[in-house]
Design a protein around this motif. Structure first.
Motif, PDB file in Angstrom:
ATOM      1  N   PHE A 153       0.815  -1.212   0.000  1.00 56.75           N
ATOM      2  CA  PHE A 153       0.000   0.000   0.000  1.00 56.75           C
ATOM      3  C   PHE A 153       0.851   1.266   0.000  1.00 56.75           C
ATOM      4  N   LEU A 154       2.084   1.186   0.515  1.00 55.04           N
ATOM      5  CA  LEU A 154       2.950   2.365   0.590  1.00 55.04           C
ATOM      6  C   LEU A 154       3.221   2.964  -0.781  1.00 55.04           C
ATOM      7  N   PHE A 155       3.200   2.126  -1.819  1.00 50.04           N
ATOM      8  CA  PHE A 155       3.572   2.568  -3.159  1.00 50.04           C
ATOM      9  C   PHE A 155       2.358   2.756  -4.071  1.00 50.04           C
ATOM     10  N   GLU A 156       1.167   2.556  -3.527  1.00 54.97           N
ATOM     11  CA  GLU A 156      -0.035   2.726  -4.336  1.00 54.97           C
ATOM     12  C   GLU A 156      -0.370   4.209  -4.464  1.00 54.97           C
ATOM     13  N   LYS A 157      -0.879   4.580  -5.614  1.00 53.36           N
ATOM     14  CA  LYS A 157      -1.142   5.991  -5.903  1.00 53.36           C
ATOM     15  C   LYS A 157      -2.115   6.609  -4.905  1.00 53.36           C
ATOM     16  N   PHE A 158      -3.103   5.855  -4.482  1.00 53.71           N
ATOM     17  CA  PHE A 158      -4.101   6.381  -3.543  1.00 53.71           C
ATOM     18  C   PHE A 158      -3.442   6.823  -2.239  1.00 53.71           C
ATOM     19  N   PHE A 159      -2.552   5.972  -1.701  1.00 52.89           N
ATOM     20  CA  PHE A 159      -1.880   6.309  -0.447  1.00 52.89           C
ATOM     21  C   PHE A 159      -0.916   7.477  -0.650  1.00 52.89           C
ATOM     22  N   SER A 160      -0.192   7.452  -1.746  1.00 50.24           N
ATOM     23  CA  SER A 160       0.734   8.539  -2.054  1.00 50.24           C
ATOM     24  C   SER A 160       0.012   9.877  -2.102  1.00 50.24           C
ATOM     25  N   GLU A 161      -1.127   9.906  -2.785  1.00 52.18           N
ATOM     26  CA  GLU A 161      -1.888  11.150  -2.896  1.00 52.18           C
ATOM     27  C   GLU A 161      -2.454  11.571  -1.543  1.00 52.18           C
ATOM     28  N   ARG A 162      -2.820  10.593  -0.712  1.00 54.97           N
ATOM     29  CA  ARG A 162      -3.376  10.916   0.598  1.00 54.97           C
ATOM     30  C   ARG A 162      -2.319  11.561   1.502  1.00 54.97           C
ATOM     31  N   VAL A 163      -1.113  10.985   1.563  1.00 50.10           N
ATOM     32  CA  VAL A 163      -0.093  11.572   2.434  1.00 50.10           C
ATOM     33  C   VAL A 163       0.346  12.940   1.895  1.00 50.10           C
ATOM     34  N   CYS A 164       0.355  13.093   0.584  1.00 47.78           N
ATOM     35  CA  CYS A 164       0.671  14.410   0.018  1.00 47.78           C
ATOM     36  C   CYS A 164      -0.406  15.432   0.402  1.00 47.78           C
ATOM     37  N   TYR A 165      -1.654  15.007   0.417  1.00 45.51           N
ATOM     38  CA  TYR A 165      -2.760  15.880   0.816  1.00 45.51           C
ATOM     39  C   TYR A 165      -2.616  16.335   2.267  1.00 45.51           C
ATOM     40  N   LEU A 166      -2.030  15.492   3.116  1.00 45.86           N
ATOM     41  CA  LEU A 166      -1.896  15.803   4.540  1.00 45.86           C
ATOM     42  C   LEU A 166      -0.759  16.778   4.838  1.00 45.86           C
ATOM     43  N   LEU A 167      -0.018  17.168   3.806  1.00 47.54           N
ATOM     44  CA  LEU A 167       1.083  18.121   3.998  1.00 47.54           C
ATOM     45  C   LEU A 167       0.592  19.560   4.009  1.00 47.54           C
ATOM     46  N   LYS A 168       1.173  20.365   4.889  1.00 47.29           N
ATOM     47  CA  LYS A 168       0.995  21.806   4.811  1.00 47.29           C
ATOM     48  C   LYS A 168       1.794  22.334   3.617  1.00 47.29           C
ATOM     49  N   ASP A 169       1.498  23.559   3.193  1.00 47.43           N
ATOM     50  CA  ASP A 169       2.308  24.192   2.153  1.00 47.43           C
ATOM     51  C   ASP A 169       3.765  24.253   2.609  1.00 47.43           C
ATOM     52  N   GLU A 170       4.662  23.969   1.699  1.00 46.96           N
ATOM     53  CA  GLU A 170       6.107  23.916   1.949  1.00 46.96           C
ATOM     54  C   GLU A 170       6.489  22.785   2.908  1.00 46.96           C
ATOM     55  N   GLY A 171       5.591  21.810   3.072  1.00 51.34           N
ATOM     56  CA  GLY A 171       5.888  20.645   3.901  1.00 51.34           C
ATOM     57  C   GLY A 171       6.654  19.594   3.125  1.00 51.34           C
ATOM     58  N   PHE A 172       7.162  18.598   3.865  1.00 49.48           N
ATOM     59  CA  PHE A 172       8.003  17.555   3.270  1.00 49.48           C
ATOM     60  C   PHE A 172       7.528  16.169   3.650  1.00 49.48           C
ATOM     61  N   ILE A 173       7.772  15.216   2.752  1.00 50.48           N
ATOM     62  CA  ILE A 173       7.678  13.790   3.050  1.00 50.48           C
ATOM     63  C   ILE A 173       9.081  13.209   2.940  1.00 50.48           C
ATOM     64  N   LEU A 174       9.478  12.446   3.943  1.00 50.45           N
ATOM     65  CA  LEU A 174      10.748  11.707   3.925  1.00 50.45           C
ATOM     66  C   LEU A 174      10.386  10.231   3.966  1.00 50.45           C
ATOM     67  N   PHE A 175      10.633   9.528   2.862  1.00 51.97           N
ATOM     68  CA  PHE A 175      10.189   8.147   2.674  1.00 51.97           C
ATOM     69  C   PHE A 175      11.415   7.249   2.574  1.00 51.97           C
ATOM     70  N   ASN A 176      11.580   6.368   3.565  1.00 52.83           N
ATOM     71  CA  ASN A 176      12.697   5.419   3.576  1.00 52.83           C
ATOM     72  C   ASN A 176      12.252   4.130   2.905  1.00 52.83           C
ATOM     73  N   THR A 177      12.930   3.746   1.827  1.00 49.58           N
ATOM     74  CA  THR A 177      12.562   2.532   1.093  1.00 49.58           C
ATOM     75  C   THR A 177      13.724   1.546   1.080  1.00 49.58           C
ATOM     76  N   MET A 178      13.378   0.280   0.891  1.00 51.49           N
ATOM     77  CA  MET A 178      14.388  -0.771   0.819  1.00 51.49           C
ATOM     78  C   MET A 178      14.482  -1.299  -0.610  1.00 51.49           C
ATOM     79  N   ILE A 179      15.696  -1.367  -1.113  1.00 48.73           N
ATOM     80  CA  ILE A 179      15.955  -1.849  -2.477  1.00 48.73           C
ATOM     81  C   ILE A 179      16.747  -3.144  -2.378  1.00 48.73           C
ATOM     82  N   LEU A 180      16.113  -4.258  -2.752  1.00 49.74           N
ATOM     83  CA  LEU A 180      16.791  -5.549  -2.707  1.00 49.74           C
ATOM     84  C   LEU A 180      17.005  -6.159  -4.089  1.00 49.74           C
ATOM     85  N   ASP A 181      16.280  -5.657  -5.091  1.00 47.12           N
ATOM     86  CA  ASP A 181      16.440  -6.194  -6.448  1.00 47.12           C
ATOM     87  C   ASP A 181      15.985  -5.139  -7.457  1.00 47.12           C
TER      88      ASP A 181
END
Length: 221
Positions: A153-181
């Motif tokens: 769900f972390l990478f689904e567009k719906f969730f991405s748009e929701r967390v972006c909506y929860l940002l104030k103007d000039e706010g940031f998202i810091l997303f830690n991802t794991m790359i194994l392949d």
């Protein structure tokens, strides 16, 4: 403490517990500091703290000090909270969402997370919480792992748009991802390509650990 001294030569495990959500929770002395691990990866402190500190530094400590409310999706042992409060000296409110109550018990016992003022821990599913919350946040840190697995769900567009909506103007998202392949590389590129470039600026940071890639999203005022 003798365990701390010996940990510079060999890791010393002092706690291990099976968890219904995280499979295994371990607390270990390593290189003179306590770290929290799952069976196969670092959950808090150690390398993970270095990774998230690097992301916060890229956003800018001065900007963070001016923020009022930070949302942390995935708390584990709370190392990023300690970075914010003890190193950056952030004085605002932090809301932490953690699905595993056993993880918070360990964080309180071994890392004194319950002693941090202005920290509100809520036991909830991150996806469910983001749908319910009426708040807007200056910074949203996403740091959610089930051992080495990241929920889809972390990478689904719906969730991405929701967390972006929860940002104030000039706010940031810091997303830690794991790359194994390579599939994970493709997943991250797709995620970034779907961010609305008119409203948000997004970038990945050069990796300081082989398997972790940080994505930073900034809401344009």
């Amino acid at each position: 403490m003798i365990q701390k001294l010996f940990s510079y030569f060999i890791p010393i495990k002092i706690f291990k517990k099976k968890s219904s959500r995280s499979k295994v929770i371990e607390v270990t002395w390593a290189n003179g500091e306590l770290v929290l691990d799952s069976e196969n990866t670092n959950y808090s402190y150690g390398s993970l703290q270095r990774i998230l500190r690097y992301g916060l530094r890229n956003i800018g400590y001065k900007k963070i000090l001016e923020m009022e409310h930070i949302l942390l999706l995935g708390v584990a042992g709370g190392s990023v909270v300690k970075t914010l409060v003890n190193e950056i000296e952030y004085k605002g409110k932090i809301t932490g969402i953690e699905i595993d109550p056993e993880m918070i018990e360990v964080a309180n016992k071994y890392f004194s997370l319950n002693e941090i003022k202005k920290l509100d821990i809520i036991i909830d599913d991150a996806f469910e919480f983001t749908l319910k919350t009426k708040e807007k946040y200056d910074l949203i840190i996403i740091d959610i792992f089930e051992d080495t697995h990241m929920p889809n769900f972390l990478f689904e567009k719906f969730f991405s748009e929701r967390v972006c909506y929860l940002l104030k103007d000039e706010g940031f998202i810091l997303f830690n991802t794991m790359i194994l392949d390579e599939a994970h590389n493709v997943r991250n590129r797709k995620y970034i390509s779907e961010i609305n470039s008119k409203l948000f600026k997004s970038k990945t940071l050069p990796r300081i650990e082989d398997h972790n890639e940080l994505i930073i999203i900034e809401k344009v005022a």
